[in-house]
Design an enzyme around this catalytic site. Structure first.
Site, PDB file in Angstrom:
ATOM      1  N   CYS A 171       0.805  -1.224   0.000  1.00 50.56           N
ATOM      2  CA  CYS A 171       0.000   0.000   0.000  1.00 50.56           C
ATOM      3  C   CYS A 171       0.835   1.270   0.000  1.00 50.56           C
ATOM      4  O   CYS A 171       0.285   2.374  -0.069  1.00 50.56           O
ATOM      5  CB  CYS A 171      -0.941  -0.011   1.205  1.00 50.56           C
ATOM      6  SG  CYS A 171      -1.993  -1.464   1.243  1.00 50.56           S
ATOM      7  N   HIS A 311      -2.076   8.398   6.330  1.00 54.63           N
ATOM      8  CA  HIS A 311      -2.400   7.130   5.677  1.00 54.63           C
ATOM      9  C   HIS A 311      -3.823   6.721   6.051  1.00 54.63           C
ATOM     10  O   HIS A 311      -4.576   6.254   5.199  1.00 54.63           O
ATOM     11  CB  HIS A 311      -1.386   6.070   6.097  1.00 54.63           C
ATOM     12  CG  HIS A 311      -1.484   4.776   5.361  1.00 54.63           C
ATOM     13  ND1 HIS A 311      -1.356   4.685   3.988  1.00 54.63           N
ATOM     14  CD2 HIS A 311      -1.705   3.507   5.808  1.00 54.63           C
ATOM     15  CE1 HIS A 311      -1.483   3.411   3.619  1.00 54.63           C
ATOM     16  NE2 HIS A 311      -1.696   2.683   4.695  1.00 54.63           N
ATOM     17  N   GLU A 322      -0.539   5.457  13.823  1.00 58.08           N
ATOM     18  CA  GLU A 322      -0.288   6.743  13.188  1.00 58.08           C
ATOM     19  C   GLU A 322      -0.578   7.904  14.137  1.00 58.08           C
ATOM     20  O   GLU A 322       0.109   8.927  14.111  1.00 58.08           O
ATOM     21  CB  GLU A 322      -1.111   6.864  11.910  1.00 58.08           C
ATOM     22  CG  GLU A 322      -0.649   7.974  10.995  1.00 58.08           C
ATOM     23  CD  GLU A 322      -1.228   7.882   9.599  1.00 58.08           C
ATOM     24  OE1 GLU A 322      -0.754   8.619   8.722  1.00 58.08           O
ATOM     25  OE2 GLU A 322      -2.167   7.086   9.372  1.00 58.08           O
ATOM     26  N   LYS A 340      -8.894   8.364   2.606  1.00 58.89           N
ATOM     27  CA  LYS A 340      -9.512   7.046   2.449  1.00 58.89           C
ATOM     28  C   LYS A 340     -10.939   6.981   2.986  1.00 58.89           C
ATOM     29  O   LYS A 340     -11.676   6.058   2.661  1.00 58.89           O
ATOM     30  CB  LYS A 340      -8.632   5.979   3.113  1.00 58.89           C
ATOM     31  CG  LYS A 340      -7.301   5.761   2.401  1.00 58.89           C
ATOM     32  CD  LYS A 340      -6.471   4.693   3.086  1.00 58.89           C
ATOM     33  CE  LYS A 340      -5.125   4.513   2.390  1.00 58.89           C
ATOM     34  NZ  LYS A 340      -4.223   5.659   2.591  1.00 58.89           N
ATOM     35  N   HIS A 345      -9.659   2.432   0.381  1.00 56.16           N
ATOM     36  CA  HIS A 345      -8.225   2.149   0.315  1.00 56.16           C
ATOM     37  C   HIS A 345      -7.909   1.571  -1.060  1.00 56.16           C
ATOM     38  O   HIS A 345      -8.252   0.430  -1.362  1.00 56.16           O
ATOM     39  CB  HIS A 345      -7.842   1.154   1.416  1.00 56.16           C
ATOM     40  CG  HIS A 345      -6.362   1.051   1.640  1.00 56.16           C
ATOM     41  ND1 HIS A 345      -5.430   1.542   0.756  1.00 56.16           N
ATOM     42  CD2 HIS A 345      -5.648   0.494   2.666  1.00 56.16           C
ATOM     43  CE1 HIS A 345      -4.214   1.300   1.213  1.00 56.16           C
ATOM     44  NE2 HIS A 345      -4.326   0.679   2.377  1.00 56.16           N
ATOM     45  N   PHE A 404       1.721  -3.281   3.922  1.00 61.56           N
ATOM     46  CA  PHE A 404       2.028  -4.619   4.412  1.00 61.56           C
ATOM     47  C   PHE A 404       3.502  -4.921   4.126  1.00 61.56           C
ATOM     48  O   PHE A 404       4.051  -4.535   3.095  1.00 61.56           O
ATOM     49  CB  PHE A 404       1.152  -5.661   3.713  1.00 61.56           C
ATOM     50  CG  PHE A 404      -0.260  -5.736   4.230  1.00 61.56           C
ATOM     51  CD1 PHE A 404      -0.695  -4.971   5.292  1.00 61.56           C
ATOM     52  CD2 PHE A 404      -1.176  -6.609   3.635  1.00 61.56           C
ATOM     53  CE1 PHE A 404      -1.995  -5.060   5.764  1.00 61.56           C
ATOM     54  CE2 PHE A 404      -2.479  -6.704   4.092  1.00 61.56           C
ATOM     55  CZ  PHE A 404      -2.889  -5.937   5.157  1.00 61.56           C
TER      56      PHE A 404
END
Length: 416
Positions: A171, A311, A322, A340, A345, A404
């Site tokens: 991502c 993110h 975060e 998002k 996403h 990931f």
């Protein structure tokens, strides 16, 4: 006050964003994307192709005939993620004022992050093999399926003969591509780089796989309310698709040709958690190293940052990590947004889409709101923009991307 980008610690060279292009769930061009993002409304909806699955909703790209948008005879050999990339790249190049028929393509690079590739083509051909035998398998399966197909097809479409790369950092791939592009420009390998990310995996197999690992929201009675970054009751992300591309050049050369720098990419930092295949390091120390590296390249201190494009996946672990990172590194509480909530996403495309959003925020002095965020948990000391877009002069901004595998990327942008 932040140091001038012309004093970039990387090589004494400022890198400018001179063009952007997008195909997203919020809109298939810059104008409609920005309107959708600033509306603060989610694009999630139930999808017919996901009917009967435990999670049957997503954020697809609607209202665009991709085959017509790509045009030409080559469209039949492209998987959907490649078509998205080609359309976004053409938009970006046009926005930058270039004509690929007239530029020196040997000095033009393409860096396009893709996480998965043409999985729908693979699934279709597995079924063909099972039902019709080897002769039913497409001879184009491999070139349609491989993740680097997007970079290759964009290079063909743009007559770009320089380096063509396809970083895969899950991502964070789109942001990684932009960081690599900056390196190519500062190192002198290219004069122009078209960089970004693309992804389209809204297939039953992939959606089921994400659902089985517990990554997706299960708010099946309210798809439009499911993606809710930083909310106390967030329960997972909503999968989306899309592409975004940026044209990057050395700023002095862009101005010399009469180009229009829209923002400066002043720094890019990368790091790895080396912690877990899917879960972020809870304290955010790995992510912080990436942000600090971007700030160092930009010549900024944390206090110089006016805005953070987070993110913000709407997953319990990412948003908590975060928040820890932002509150520790930025105690002056710069305003935070998280696209998002609107777009879902988009995986490998997310970092590039959010980089464009950051550029537009700098240009327009407007910070989009986070969709579906009514109130923060008590433990989240952030200044999140909610309900409606916030008018605020923003000179400097950082965009976060995490993937990931523990991949972390931070991009630092400055208003021109």
């Amino acid at each position: 006050m932040a140091q001038s980008a012309d004093k970039d610690t990387g090589a004494g060279t400022a890198v400018a964003v001179t063009g952007v292009g997008l195909v997203t769930p919020a809109g298939a061009d810059e104008h409609s994307f920005w309107e959708g993002l600033c509306s603060g409304y989610s694009t999630a909806r139930r999808c017919e192709e996901l009917a009967g699955l435990p999670v049957d909703f997503a954020c697809p790209v609607d209202g665009l005939d991709l085959d017509a948008a790509v045009g030409g005879r080559s469209v039949w050999r492209m998987a959907r993620f490649v078509k998205l990339a080609v359309v976004a790249a053409r938009q970006a190049v046009r926005d930058a004022g270039f004509d690929p028929a007239r530029w020196d393509g040997t000095r033009v690079g393409v860096v396009l992050g893709v996480g998965v590739g043409g999985v729908s083509v693979l699934v279709d051909n597995v079924a063909r093999l099972a039902s019709g035998g080897p002769d039913a398998v497409s001879p184009l399966l491999v070139p349609m399926m491989i993740p680097n197909a997007a970079a290759g097809e964009v290079a063909i479409a743009l007559k770009a003969y320089g380096p063509s790369l396809a970083p895969a950092t899950a991502c964070a791939s789109g942001a990684t591509a932009i960081a690599v592009a900056r390196d190519l420009l500062i190192g002198g390998s290219c004069d122009v780089v078209v960089a970004g990310g693309a992804e389209s995996v809204l297939t039953p197999l992939v959606v089921t796989a994400f659902a089985r690992m517990g990554a997706l929201s299960t708010r099946i009675d309210d798809p439009a309310g499911a993606s809710r970054p930083f909310a106390a009751d967030r329960d997972g992300f909503v999968i989306g698709e899309g592409a975004a591309m940026l044209v990057l050049e050395r700023a002095d050369e862009a101005r010399a040709r009469g180009g229009r720098p829209r923002a400066l990419l002043t720094g890019a930092g990368s790091s790895t958690d080396a912690h877990h295949p899917t879960a972020p390091e809870p304290g955010g120390r790995g992510a912080q190293r990436a942000v600090e590296a971007a700030l160092h390249q930009a010549g900024w201190t944390p206090g110089d940052v006016d805005h953070i494009n987070a993110h913000g996946t709407s997953t319990p672990l990412n948003d908590a990590m975060e928040t820890t990172l932002i509150s520790r590194l930025f105690p002056h509480r710069p305003p935070v947004t998280a696209p998002k909530g609107v777009t879902g996403h988009t995986l490998a495309a997310a970092g590039a889409i959010e980089a464009v959003a950051t550029v537009l925020t700098l240009e327009r002095s407007l910070i989009p709101p986070i969709a579906n965020l009514d109130s923060l948990p008590d433990a989240f000391p952030l200044d999140c923009v909610t309900k409606e877009a916030r008018h605020q002069q923003v000179e400097t901004a950082v965009s976060h991307s995490f993937g990931f595998g523990g991949h972390n990327v931070a991009l630092a942008f400055q208003r021109v």
